[in-house]
Design an enzyme around this catalytic site. Sequence first.
Site, PDB file in Angstrom:
ATOM      1  CE  LYS A 190      -1.790   2.909   2.012  1.00  0.00           C
ATOM      2  NZ  LYS A 190      -1.726   4.429   1.866  1.00  0.00           N
ATOM      3  CD  GLU A 264      12.343   3.677   9.161  1.00  0.00           C
ATOM      4  OE1 GLU A 264      12.050   4.568   9.865  1.00  0.00           O
ATOM      5  OE2 GLU A 264      12.408   3.830   7.961  1.00  0.00           O
ATOM      6  CB  CYS A 298      12.387   8.488   9.203  1.00  0.00           C
ATOM      7  SG  CYS A 298      13.280   7.157   7.968  1.00  0.00           S
ATOM      8  CD  GLU A 395       9.604  12.457  12.136  1.00  0.00           C
ATOM      9  OE1 GLU A 395       8.529  11.882  12.373  1.00  0.00           O
ATOM     10  OE2 GLU A 395      10.646  11.783  11.590  1.00  0.00           O
TER      11      GLU A 395
HETATM   12  P1  NAI Z   1       1.515   8.379   8.054  1.00  0.00           P
HETATM   13  O1  NAI Z   1       2.225   7.419   8.997  1.00  0.00           O
HETATM   14  O2  NAI Z   1      -0.032   8.478   7.921  1.00  0.00           O
HETATM   15  O3  NAI Z   1       1.533   7.675   6.383  1.00  0.00           O
HETATM   16  C1  NAI Z   1       2.263   6.573   6.277  1.00  0.00           C
HETATM   17  C2  NAI Z   1       1.483   5.374   5.615  1.00  0.00           C
HETATM   18  O4  NAI Z   1       0.652   4.793   6.411  1.00  0.00           O
HETATM   19  C3  NAI Z   1       0.862   5.903   4.409  1.00  0.00           C
HETATM   20  O5  NAI Z   1       0.945   5.091   3.370  1.00  0.00           O
HETATM   21  C4  NAI Z   1      -0.718   6.245   4.808  1.00  0.00           C
HETATM   22  O6  NAI Z   1      -1.750   5.883   4.049  1.00  0.00           O
HETATM   23  C5  NAI Z   1      -0.683   4.939   5.917  1.00  0.00           C
HETATM   24  N1  NAI Z   1      -1.732   4.859   7.081  1.00  0.00           N
HETATM   25  C6  NAI Z   1      -2.337   6.084   7.350  1.00  0.00           C
HETATM   26  N2  NAI Z   1      -3.014   5.808   8.379  1.00  0.00           N
HETATM   27  C7  NAI Z   1      -3.008   4.679   8.433  1.00  0.00           C
HETATM   28  C8  NAI Z   1      -3.894   3.426   9.402  1.00  0.00           C
HETATM   29  N3  NAI Z   1      -4.580   3.730  10.295  1.00  0.00           N
HETATM   30  N4  NAI Z   1      -3.596   2.068   9.427  1.00  0.00           N
HETATM   31  C9  NAI Z   1      -2.772   1.620   8.267  1.00  0.00           C
HETATM   32  N5  NAI Z   1      -2.127   2.546   7.467  1.00  0.00           N
HETATM   33  C10 NAI Z   1      -2.203   3.939   7.429  1.00  0.00           C
HETATM   34  O7  NAI Z   1       2.313   9.718   7.802  1.00  0.00           O
HETATM   35  P2  NAI Z   1       1.575  11.097   7.116  1.00  0.00           P
HETATM   36  O8  NAI Z   1       0.430  11.402   7.605  1.00  0.00           O
HETATM   37  O9  NAI Z   1       1.930  10.702   5.614  1.00  0.00           O
HETATM   38  O10 NAI Z   1       2.870  11.986   7.655  1.00  0.00           O
HETATM   39  C11 NAI Z   1       2.586  12.698   8.860  1.00  0.00           C
HETATM   40  C12 NAI Z   1       3.810  12.689   9.633  1.00  0.00           C
HETATM   41  O11 NAI Z   1       4.622  11.286   9.838  1.00  0.00           O
HETATM   42  C13 NAI Z   1       5.012  13.254   8.760  1.00  0.00           C
HETATM   43  O12 NAI Z   1       4.800  14.921   9.243  1.00  0.00           O
HETATM   44  C14 NAI Z   1       6.393  12.837   9.401  1.00  0.00           C
HETATM   45  O13 NAI Z   1       6.339  13.670  10.693  1.00  0.00           O
HETATM   46  C15 NAI Z   1       5.813  11.413   9.811  1.00  0.00           C
HETATM   47  N6  NAI Z   1       6.311  10.520   8.773  1.00  0.00           N
HETATM   48  C16 NAI Z   1       7.314   9.839   8.985  1.00  0.00           C
HETATM   49  C17 NAI Z   1       7.882   8.950   8.155  1.00  0.00           C
HETATM   50  C18 NAI Z   1       9.090   8.244   8.176  1.00  0.00           C
HETATM   51  O14 NAI Z   1       9.615   7.743   7.353  1.00  0.00           O
HETATM   52  N7  NAI Z   1       9.459   7.956   9.515  1.00  0.00           N
HETATM   53  C19 NAI Z   1       7.243   9.017   6.700  1.00  0.00           C
HETATM   54  C20 NAI Z   1       6.223   9.946   6.637  1.00  0.00           C
HETATM   55  C21 NAI Z   1       5.561  10.488   7.502  1.00  0.00           C
END
Ligand code: NAI
Length: 792
Positions: A190, A264, A298, A395
Amino acid sequence: MSVAHYFDTMDYGPAPEADTEARAWLKSHADGFGNFIAGRFTEAAGRFDTVEPATGKVLASIAQGSAADIDAAVAAARKAQGRWAGLGGPGRARHLYALARMVQRHARLFAVIEALDNGKPIRETRDLDVPLAARHFYHHAGWAQLQEREFPDHVPVGVVGQIIPWNFPLLMLAWKVAPALALGNTVVLKPAEFTPLTALLFAELAAQAGLPPGVLNVVTGDGATGAALVEHAGVDKIAFTGSTEVGRLIREKTAGTGKSLTLELGGKSPFIVFDDADLDGAVEGVVDAIWFNQGQVCCAGSRLLVQEGIADAFHARLKRRMASLRVGHPLDKAIDMGAIVAPVQLERIRRLVETGVKEGAQKYQPDIPLPKGGSFYPPTLLSGVHSASTVATEEIFGPVLVSMTFRTPDEAVALANNTRYGLAASVWSETIGLALDIAPKLQAGVVWVNATNLFDAGVGFGGYRESGFGREGGREGAYEYLKPKAWAARRPRPAPSPLPQLAAAADFGSPAIDRTAKLFVGGKQARPDGNYSRPVLSPKGRLVGEVGEGNRKDVRNAVAAARAAEAWSRASAHNRAQILYYLGENLSARAAELAGRIAAMTGATPAKATAEVEAAIDRLFTYGAWADKYEGAVHTPPLRGVALAMHEPIGVVGVVCPDEAPLLAFVSLVAPLIAMGNRVVAVPSERHPLAATDFYQVLETSDVPAGVVNIVTGEREALAKVLAQHDDVDALWVFGSKEASAAAERLSVGNLKRTLVDHGLATDWSDPAQAEGSILLRHAVQVKNIWIPYGE
Ligand code: NAI
């Protein structure tokens, strides 16, 4: 304009990369993309648009994957899994090589689509994301080829659900898909809703490259689609990269389901500059640490810690360098920074920077032009930041560096570790002794010495603490997609026989109870806080003894004692080995007494009880042997330098023991943990706890430092819950019941502790394949990769 003018200003014109091929591919899908299931694009019920962050223009129409789509994709993956695994390692290796070559052949198309969809500079997608994605497929083709030789005791996990973020869409796909497929799993992926395009391109080209249908399925959509994948009963494992918040949700949803999980998550990684660092090198390091990919990384070095004496000079150089950074259209080959992925992220960055200023930080943003129209944000430095302020702890996930100063190396370590995260760290010093003294003290899964943001498929990546658990890349990453054959053979534990009733004491016989065993906390016997005890009965109901009824307060005391025994984690492996041998020797001296106790509690025959004690003695000697031999590795990634994969203890580990083989199971779980330098709070068998309480007399006579092993007797599930909720417990092992396993996973979300649970499956503790050696040692350490580049 004259040549002399350009010489004076050193201005460049734009150098745009052509997007003709990319636009043609998008046009060929002008009707919108479906999900990619069982080797073909399916019809989509709902849709949404993916947008170019640099311009705000729509790029393509994307399927909003439904629960039915997830269902179809999981079914396709399940159907394909047996045959895919059956191809054998060498057979799968051919496919992975083909995928690697396919990525390389279409490298430019991938690079352009990625830059358009994400907003990141083409220079980065072309030179880093795409080549590294190809390298992952090559590297893991190798693991497939070697699987039968290198992992003969393991089998694939099965069907894997993988959820990835938008910051490295193709690279994260490669990090997840390559090891999963290499080792015989099939995948439902996904992608993030902001950046689905390269995953769809990958799936389409993979099918053309001959990847069998169902082996890789891509279902696009938002968090709801991700949630449906997490909750699908047909998925054996979830691998997630993204925010800590969603990581926690996934931990809760998968608790008790038997699904394995790797997370991660986020970070707030320190970038430490000592006063003897090469300052110009360190300034360039900062550029790569926080302005690479607009800081949406990240492991971004987002907290600059500079030694006080050089702070002004360093900030001055840094500001000068910031003023020469160029923010522009992602397809312009001459830019340093592109667009932020989406307006919502841009807003979040703005808001956090405003908060930082309100909290007293000084803001510096160079006076450089930003393109109009898209989501752009300038490189930003917040200095004079307080270590407890929002911008120093949250972050930001944008091009914003916060800066603090320190005086001494100890203060640098304290500041660096003053975060709930633990993903990465950078250490800058020309004194190798100093850098290598600091690296092991940092709570982070990756440490770069005089470098930053180095990655390789052969070097594990992943976090400590709330940055998640599990590793990606290298041998340890491969294990995340395998399960031990010996454990796959375990069966549900038969329901326990009803508790015997306390039988009347034999007339005029000698009293049955010789004492109430106390708890063992901080090297001392301790009365339980509640002053209650519980009877220990033989199968016939005879009172064999009593033990303390441990409660929340007792666990807290034991955890505090274990935390205080931190010197054990720094003790030499040789020293720990000696103590384990000594434990074995001293247990041996009391073998007959312990065998008698086991027989009285469990009803085992004397021969069986003696065999259990003998096996426990042998196990202690085995872990004495392992203590200085279960070591890390030295990797030689494709750069001049090495990466040291160090096995480090996790810290304080809770251990909840099963009822079967009460002494052997206790020793089998505690010994690998202490051999690797962890400190333990152990809850012995609920029904047969006296073998463990007798064992503390062995501990007392064996030079085990106070607090290294603490024993709290009582009710399994209740104590497992307390340990799971305790934020000073770093990991939790629960063996003995399905309910306690589920509770441990569910309640461990607070500090995202690493859990190892048996889900109610019975382990044969006498079988070394199930209960001894690397099968447990792997869970008793966390791997820190210390990168040390050298030469020019
Ligand atoms: P997110 O954690 O919501 O999204 C990452 C993935 O998880 C996306 O594919 C999303 O569709 C999916 N997702 C969202 N809610 C879910 C759920 N309940 N169950 C399963 N999958 C789900 O991150 P988002 O909203 O894109 O970004 C928000 C913040 O997260 C960023 O500002 C940043 O601080 C952090 N982030 C950290 C990342 C990392 O690599 N550590 C990568 C992306 C975001």
